[in-house]
Design an enzyme around this catalytic site. Structure first.
Site, PDB file in Angstrom:
ATOM      1  CG  HIS A   1       2.487 -17.527  -1.040  1.00  0.00           C
ATOM      2  ND1 HIS A   1       3.484 -18.364  -1.492  1.00  0.00           N
ATOM      3  CD2 HIS A   1       2.812 -17.222   0.251  1.00  0.00           C
ATOM      4  CE1 HIS A   1       4.369 -18.543  -0.532  1.00  0.00           C
ATOM      5  NE2 HIS A   1       3.994 -17.874   0.545  1.00  0.00           N
TER       6      HIS A   1
ATOM      7  CG  ASP B   1       8.343 -18.011   6.997  1.00  0.00           C
ATOM      8  OD1 ASP B   1       8.528 -19.079   6.399  1.00  0.00           O
ATOM      9  OD2 ASP B   1       7.578 -17.113   6.588  1.00  0.00           O
TER      10      ASP B   1
ATOM     11  CG  HIS C   1       5.270 -14.518  -2.832  1.00  0.00           C
ATOM     12  ND1 HIS C   1       5.740 -13.331  -2.328  1.00  0.00           N
ATOM     13  CD2 HIS C   1       5.177 -15.351  -1.775  1.00  0.00           C
ATOM     14  CE1 HIS C   1       5.933 -13.442  -1.018  1.00  0.00           C
ATOM     15  NE2 HIS C   1       5.598 -14.669  -0.661  1.00  0.00           N
TER      16      HIS C   1
ATOM     17  CG  ASP D   1       6.817 -20.736   2.577  1.00  0.00           C
ATOM     18  OD1 ASP D   1       7.271 -20.583   3.723  1.00  0.00           O
ATOM     19  OD2 ASP D   1       6.269 -19.825   1.928  1.00  0.00           O
TER      20      ASP D   1
ATOM     21  CD  GLU E   1       4.453 -20.472   5.157  1.00  0.00           C
ATOM     22  OE1 GLU E   1       4.288 -20.139   3.974  1.00  0.00           O
ATOM     23  OE2 GLU E   1       5.359 -19.983   5.882  1.00  0.00           O
TER      24      GLU E   1
ATOM     25  CD  GLU F   1       2.612 -17.337   4.677  1.00  0.00           C
ATOM     26  OE1 GLU F   1       3.434 -17.177   5.607  1.00  0.00           O
ATOM     27  OE2 GLU F   1       2.858 -17.025   3.490  1.00  0.00           O
TER      28      GLU F   1
END
Length: 443
Positions: A296, A216, A304, A227, A424, A329
């Protein structure tokens, strides 16, 4: 980068509030007294080669338009070191997977007003697509090269060297990392550890053939963070676990959209994930979503952003809104499906809402000044502080954490002996279409 729900063991400042959070900038708000193919994951529902693992319910896969591999990818070096801006000299980077909105939002596709709003976001889209192309090229190199016997430090540094080279930001000069580079540290979480693990200095951990590793990492250009994560496993017995989580993530992406309620997305993800089983050691496990981990939204320089995307059914009636960016994710586990803090902390980030308080520990003052100039509110890890030449900084770092200025993100683990997987992607809720900007030919 994983987010936890509000009732999880560690509060990660994700309260699901409907209020839009202010967009942070790298400016200091604290006083200084502050592979081409993912060979490890089979097609959804594919059985393991040994025939032991199986899926309960078979779902028909739907064809999706995927992002182009990237016209410049074939000209990239090995390992990747050529700037993507040189491979795409006109600043025209590949778009991600494009999906039209559904139901009451179908009008957006042809609405001239929405298309005009979308055209006004050209710089924003260019930055996100550039970061996504960097992510694709680096992760596909990683997928080809990650092998048992490699140290986690070697893997993490290989990924991070690639990201820094392709963005053109080594992050060693003051403010350089705020222009582009790593969006957050490379997570390399093994087996029952689901998230937030990266090796600290001196770590001797080596990847084994029987391990399941979540990879990740984030890439950012001007604070626009991409992300995206995938899972590596070498033993085919884990294939159904990976297939379950990949299917669940794709379901979340499909369900996401403007005016969609978070509770509806979580319910759809849970239904898909729990339709899979995996047999390990002669025991059959239903794949469980890790209920206190979730996706998120992402703001500029803020990984976040304040909204959570659950992966289980619940009562959150918060809606996604036009112009928002989300990391979709999902995490699946053969354990309890619930994580808690454990092991040595490596991930940190300066809080967006950090209090303005005087600091009486000189090492904390100096460290905070460096964090503000080099990372702002972007997450960092201890290796990044080492790389900048900091020495004996733990006292100051712990003081910043204790005063609520810096947030610590310990590794998150399920029960020992269990296995977890993660997939994700980052999606843009553009005015007229949804773009899975990090999508590639690999996943």
């Amino acid at each position: 980068m994983a987010a936890q729900v509000a009732n999880a063991v560690k509060d990660l400042n994700l309260d699901g509030s409907k209020e839009k959070q202010p967009e942070p900038t790298p400016a200091d708000n604290v006083e200084n007294d502050d592979s081409d193919d993912d060979a490890d994951a089979p097609a959804d529902g594919a059985p393991a080669e040994n025939g032991a693992a199986k899926k309960k319910k078979k779902k028909k896969p739907k064809k999706k338009k995927k992002a182009a591999a990237g016209g410049g990818a074939s000209k990239q070096s090995d390992p990747p070191r050529v700037l993507v801006s040189q491979l795409f000299p006109n600043n025209t980077y590949p778009e991600g997977q494009i999906e039209e909105y559904r139901d009451e939002n179908t009008f957006r596709t042809t609405s001239e007003e929405k298309r005009h709003l979308d055209r006004m976001n050209s710089d924003f889209l260019t930055e996100y697509r550039q970061g996504s192309e960097v992510h694709r090229q680096v992760r596909q190199w990683a997928q080809k090269n990650i092998k048992p016997g490699m140290s986690l430090t070697e893997i993490a540094e290989g990924i991070e060297d690639g990201v820094r080279a392709l963005t053109g930001h080594q992050g060693l000069e003051e403010g350089d990392n705020l222009k582009g580079g790593m969006g957050f540290p490379t997570g390399l979480s093994l087996n029952h550890c689901a998230a937030h693990y990266t090796p600290n200095a001196g770590n001797k951990m080596v990847l084994q053939h029987d391990d399941v590793m979540k990879v990740d990492f984030g890439v950012h250009v001007n604070g626009r963070i991409v992300d995206s994560a995938f899972t590596v496993a070498f033993d085919p017995k884990y294939d159904p676990l990976l297939a379950a989580v990949k299917d669940a993530t794709n379901t979340g992406i499909k369900e996401a959209g403007i005016d969609v309620r978070m509770s509806d997305i979580g319910a759809a993800i849970q239904e898909v994930m729990e339709s899979y089983e995996v047999e390990l050691g002669g025991k059959t496990h239903q794949v469980r979503p890790i209920r206190n981990l979730n996706g998120h939204n992402i703001n500029q320089y803020e990984i976040h952003g304040g909204k959570s995307v659950p992966i289980v059914k619940g009562s959150d009636q918060t809606k996604m809104e036009e112009g928002e960016i989300f990391a979709i994710e999902t995490f699946g586990s053969t354990g309890k499906g619930y994580v808690h803090d454990d092991m040595e902390t490596s991930h940190y980030a300066r809080r967006v809402d950090a209090p303005k308080i005087p600091l009486r520990v000189s090492s904390a003052k100096a460290l905070l000044n460096s964090i503000n100039k080099n990372f702002g509110t972007l997450p960092f890890c201890r290796r990044y502080l080492d790389r900048l030449g900091h020495d004996k900084y733990l006292l100051g770092l712990n003081h910043l954490v204790q005063n609520g200025i810096v947030e610590a993100y310990p590794p998150l683990v399920d029960v020992k002996g269990s296995y977890t997987a993660q997939f994700e992607h980052t999606i843009l809720l553009r005015p007229n279409v949804k773009e899975v900007v990090s999508r590639g030919d690999d996943y």
